[in-house]
Design an enzyme around this catalytic site. Structure first.
Site, PDB file in Angstrom:
ATOM      1  N   TYR A 251      48.725  53.102  40.562  1.00 37.47           N
ATOM      2  CA  TYR A 251      49.699  53.031  39.475  1.00 37.47           C
ATOM      3  C   TYR A 251      48.981  52.790  38.145  1.00 37.47           C
ATOM      4  CZ  TYR A 251      53.162  50.957  36.340  1.00 37.47           C
ATOM      5  OH  TYR A 251      53.943  50.650  35.247  1.00 37.47           O
ATOM      6  N   ALA A 252      48.078  51.815  38.131  1.00 37.64           N
ATOM      7  CA  ALA A 252      47.326  51.514  36.923  1.00 37.64           C
ATOM      8  C   ALA A 252      46.480  52.713  36.490  1.00 37.64           C
ATOM      9  CB  ALA A 252      46.430  50.301  37.154  1.00 37.64           C
TER      10      ALA A 252
END
Length: 464
Positions: free
Chosen positions: A258-259
């Site tokens: 996600y990051a």
């Protein structure tokens, strides 16, 4: 002698009539057969056309629908074919009415992810001050879609229309930009959640990268080009150990997919700003919470599990330190989003070509006060008048980071961002909404008010 006339010979006439009757039956049979064949071909053609449009409008679902991005892929051609849907005169009227500002020099804003947590709050705030707002959301099933539908119903009461479509639906986005000359885009649609990326990584790439690129492609070709404010994430700081997190710190060590997709978004934004002159502002949100929040967030499912008597997992770091988050109340985040929109410079491109330098910015939006998760649980226990069943365990390697702390001095300087809501006050507002929305017995509200007053008298620093 009288000669009698012989009766006329009718055999030929009878034969002729029989023959003609036969020809009529033959021709009738041929005509019937021809008609049947024609009817069959027409029916087959209609069936094929219907199958074609149905396939466009309802593509096959994958086995894992959660977080999917094509569950509600809308094709305006097929909707128009059935009448009254996307692309129709009535639909365009709704789109224009929703996106038309009511105040002088007001904005016309496309809000992606408008049925989401932050998106619905921002849409409402923009509309209330007189800006035009058009929403876009695919209503996926990453979490309970009924909550998204409830937010949609709330926005509808304020004459905010949400187009149900996916970011990757190019024809739909093109249609929207053809109908409305948006001045701004508030891009909040994304596949959220750190842990879910381990289950369905493709959904993050499809939304956070491909979807973002698709939006930028449509925006760069628009005339005029809109100014874009979009949601990055505090997750981009990843394994950074410097505190508080500053926009100048390194963000090349993401701890989750996600990051990584959000960091990729920041680099993609730089590219479209550099080549096409798009004005782009990225906002790194820090653990947003509040009413109408996301059920996958800890404060939300902690509340649910505490009320149902279920055990909650409370993480500690590998060296037995408490996990802490810079919890940021939704109203503060909304003020930050609107501040970024209000100070966004104009894009400088035209016809997909850059005409001059354009604004490129990145900001932290947090509360600047990290709070241990254990303290979060204690506040909820008081507000809910229920003792939590806690299971304290070491933090697994699922992409979570042990600590976040925002430095917001840049946002304060550029558009006056200053968070004002402490965690106890924010959670009280959340619990009040939660028990009302889910119909929890009224005793919780009364006891919560009493416990809150008692807690504030014992911890006056929470209101500082």
């Amino acid at each position: 002698m009288v000669i009698m006339a012989s009766p006329p010979d009718t055999s030929k006439t009878i034969k002729m009539e029989r023959y003609n009757s036969y020809l009529r039956r033959v021709n009738s049979t041929k005509l019937l057969n021809a008609s049947s064949k024609l009817l069959f071909r027409v029916t087959l053609l209609v069936a094929l056309v219907l199958i074609f449009f149905f396939t466009l409008n309802y593509p096959p679902l994958s086995s894992d629908q959660k977080g999917g991005h094509h569950l509600h892929n809308t094709n305006f051609l097929s909707s128009a074919f059935y009448g009254g849907g996307v692309g129709s005169t009535a639909w365009e009227k709704q789109v224009r009415h929703s996106s038309t500002p009511k105040r002088p020099n007001g904005m016309s804003v496309l809000v992606t992810g408008a049925a989401g947590f932050i998106g619905s709050h921002c849409s409402l705030a923009l509309k209330k001050r007189g800006d035009g707002v058009l929403g876009l959301d695919n209503f996926n099933s990453y979490y309970d879609p009924s909550l998204k539908r409830a937010r949609q119903a709330m926005l509808k009461k304020h004459e905010i229309f949400i187009v149900e479509a996916d970011l990757n639906d190019g024809p739909m986005l093109t249609k929207l930009f053809d109908v409305v000359p948006f001045t701004h885009v508030l891009h909040l649609a994304a596949q959220a959640g750190v842990r879910y990326a381990m289950q369905n990584p493709q959904s993050y790439v499809a939304s956070n990268i491909a979807g973002f690129v698709n939006l930028l492609e449509i925006s760069k070709a628009a005339n005029p080009q809109p100014s874009i404010v979009w949601a990055s994430s505090s997750s981009v700081y990843g394994l950074n150990t410097e505190n508080p997190f500053s926009e100048l710190h390194r963000t090349d060590q993401p701890a989750s997919l996600y990051a990584a997709t959000k960091k990729a978004g920041e680099e993609i934004a730089h590219t479209y700003n550099h080549i096409y002159g798009l004005s782009l502002t990225g906002l790194r949100f820090f653990t947003v919470y509040g009413p109408w929040g996301r059920p996958d967030m800890a404060y939300f499912f902690f509340t649910k599990d505490i009320l149902h008597g279920k055990t909650i997992d409370v993480y500690k770091t590998v060296d037995d330190k408490e996990v802490a988050r810079d919890f940021t109340y939704i109203d503060d985040i909304v003020k930050g989003c609107l501040g970024a929109l209000d100070t966004a410079g104009k894009s400088t491109g035209s016809g997909g070509k850059k005409k001059g330098p354009a604004q490129l910015r990145i900001y932290n939006l947090g509360n600047t006060s990290p709070v241990p998760v254990g303290r979060l649980v204690s506040i909820l226990e008081g507000l809910l008048s229920t003792k939590a069943k806690k299971h304290v365990i070491k933090m697994p390697r699922n992409g979570d980071v042990p600590y976040t702390h925002a430095n917001v001095s840049l946002a304060l300087h550029d558009f006056g961002y200053k968070p004002t809501t402490d965690l106890a006050s924010g959670l009280r507002k959340f619990v009040k909404w939660y028990v009302s929305y889910y119909g929890i017995e009224s005793r919780v509200k009364k006891e919560a008010d009493n416990n809150y007053k008692k807690m504030m008298s014992q911890h006056p620093e929470e209101s500082a």
